[in-house]
Design an enzyme around this catalytic site. Structure first.
Site, mmCIF file in Angstrom:
data_model
loop_
_atom_site.group_PDB
_atom_site.id
_atom_site.type_symbol
_atom_site.label_atom_id
_atom_site.label_comp_id
_atom_site.label_asym_id
_atom_site.label_seq_id
_atom_site.Cartn_x
_atom_site.Cartn_y
_atom_site.Cartn_z
ATOM 1 C CB VAL A 22 34.314 125.790 46.976
ATOM 2 C CG1 VAL A 22 35.447 124.886 47.447
ATOM 3 C CG2 VAL A 22 33.216 125.854 48.036
ATOM 4 C CD GLU A 23 35.172 124.360 41.204
ATOM 5 O OE1 GLU A 23 35.888 124.326 40.188
ATOM 6 O OE2 GLU A 23 34.022 123.878 41.242
ATOM 7 C CG MET A 24 38.573 129.637 39.777
ATOM 8 S SD MET A 24 38.618 129.865 37.993
ATOM 9 C CE MET A 24 39.944 128.738 37.527
ATOM 10 C CB VAL A 36 40.090 131.148 46.262
ATOM 11 C CG1 VAL A 36 40.261 131.342 44.767
ATOM 12 C CG2 VAL A 36 38.614 131.095 46.631
#
Length: 462
Positions: free
Chosen positions: A258-260, A216
């Site tokens: 860092v991802e979702m 994201v």
């Protein structure tokens, strides 16, 4: 009697005595023992645990200035490459021996590379006798047949360390359908932009073909995304093994900043509960409806179906000798000769153990990049120094579609990855022809998904 004759006679007597001592010290295990007990004796009597253990018993000459330094380095390298204690304990207790450990022991006995000559020349009687070799290889074959059966392979190949991928496994198809929807649902991310499929595209080899995946807000992670195909066969998930199941793995990215980037699953559940069709779909399967556990369970069930059987290599193992070319077969033989098939064993050709990145050479020093926390590998989870730079071995299925390679995504091509693995893990500088043949073999590992040969849309656009 002449002086020379006396010397010869004395030497013969000494040789006979030494031979007798050697024979007494190098007695094979009793045939009355079962094969597991025989293997324990072979391991213990031939000095394997003198080096391949966390707490070695140093020999007296370890205190000598020159010899001591050499033997300590040998022990350090031996333990780095293979800790035999778990295997020995498993044999004693009846627990299951890891198939990679099985393959490692089988390979060194076949090759006659262990114990090293400089060890058994000092420790008389520790070289593997022909009887012990036969016992050990018979044990490996019988143990593999009993614990890692290979019913899909032709008889010629049923003792291989690698097995064909199954066509399917038993699953709950209702959960699979729901898991498929969730796998592609961007609502699992905080800003509704990222789904599981964003980094693990089913049309791009189960990866995104990026060095580091984008989360994201355009943030990049610090580790290369492994393929989701055949992840069912992995003994743990993630490079560092922090997830013990596919469901645990599915719970990770949604909460990764860092991802979702969700703080918890509460927000995800709230968004899904606002969707009447999704509420109905969950209620038909899970009485308690939409929860974190049910979301990850459904995704796990879907990922169990991401098997890729019927690669040309699998067809070859099943008995179709026309499925591979002479060059590809030569590559497979090199793959086994250079011990690649020990760590890359099983259906997924990997994913069964943690192995050190840089057994023979210092990969990270040669890489020339700043060290990151991700480079610590399994150490991140255990804080055990032995686990530093140790990673779950990646599976090699469909590897021709999943560039770039390694946990850090530094190897852009299979040629680079193969040459690097040989150098840092095996200590070999491969010729260009050998690299070409092994890469040709690796190209046969692309399997089928939903009845069609797996392809990568990213490659077709190049």
């Amino acid at each position: 009697m002449k002086k020379s004759s006396k010397i010869v006679l004395a030497l013969l007597i000494i040789a006979a005595v030494l031979f007798g001592v050697y024979r007494m010290m190098n007695t094979a295990p009793s045939t009355q023992l079962d094969s597991n007990a025989q293997m324990v004796e072979i391991i213990e009597n031939n000095g394997c645990l003198e080096c391949h253990t966390a707490n070695p018993q140093l020999p007296f000459y370890a205190n000598f200035p020159v010899a001591g330094k050499l033997v300590k380095e040998d022990i350090r390298l031996a333990y780095r490459s293979f800790d035999m204690t778990p295997m020995t304990e498993a044999l004693k207790t009846g627990a299951k021996v890891n198939e990679v450990d099985l393959a490692k022991v089988e390979k060194v006995i076949q090759d006659g590379t262990m114990p090293m000559a400089k060890y058994y020349l000092v420790h008389w009687g520790t070289s593997i006798s022909n009887t012990e070799k036969e016992m050990a290889l018979n044990w490996a074959k019988e143990y593999r047949a009993a614990n890692y059966p290979n019913p899909l392979a032709a008889e010629k190949w049923n003792n291989e360390a690698i097995r064909p991928v199954q066509d399917s496994i038993a699953v709950d198809m209702r959960k699979v359908a729901l898991g498929n929807l969730l796998f592609h649902d961007v609502r699992l991310s905080l800003d509704n932009t990222i789904s599981c499929a964003s980094c693990h595209g089913l049309n791009t080899g189960g990866v995104d073909n990026k060095q580091y995946s984008e989360g994201v807000g355009g943030q990049f992670g610090g580790v290369n995304a492994p393929t989701v195909y055949n992840a069912y066969y992995n003994f743990v998930q993630f490079w560092d093994g922090r997830a013990v199941s596919l469901a645990d793995q599915a719970a990770g990215p949604p909460l990764n900043p860092v991802e979702m980037a969700n703080e918890s699953f509460d927000g995800i559940c709230a968004k899904l509960k606002a969707d009447r069709a999704m509420v109905k779909a969950f209620k038909e399967i899970y009485p308690d409806g939409i929860t974190q556990a049910n979301i990850t369970d459904a995704i796990q069930e879907f990922e169990k179906t991401l098997l890729t059987p019927n690669s040309r290599f699998d067809k070859y193992l099943k008995g179709d000798e026309t499925a591979m070319t002479a060059e590809e077969i030569a590559g497979y033989e090199l793959f086994k000769e250079y011990s690649c098939a020990t760590c890359h064993a099983g259906e997924n050709m990997g994913g069964q153990t943690y192995e050190l990145m840089g057994i023979k050479e210092d990969y990270f020093a040669d890489r020339g990049l700043e060290m990151t926390n991700e480079d610590n590998g399994r150490y991140k989870e255990t804080q055990d120094e032995r686990d530093r730079h140790r990673f779950k071995v990646p599976g090699l299925r469909n590897v021709a579609l999943t560039a770039p390679y390694f946990h850090d995504g530094t190897q852009k091509t299979l040629d680079e990855a193969v040459a690097a693995m040989a150098k840092y893990e095996v200590g070999e500088e491969l010729t260009q022809q050998e690299v070409q043949q092994i890469v040709a073999f690796l190209n046969t590992l692309t399997g089928e998904y939903q009845g069609k040969i797996l392809t990568n849309d990213n490659y077709s656009q190049q």
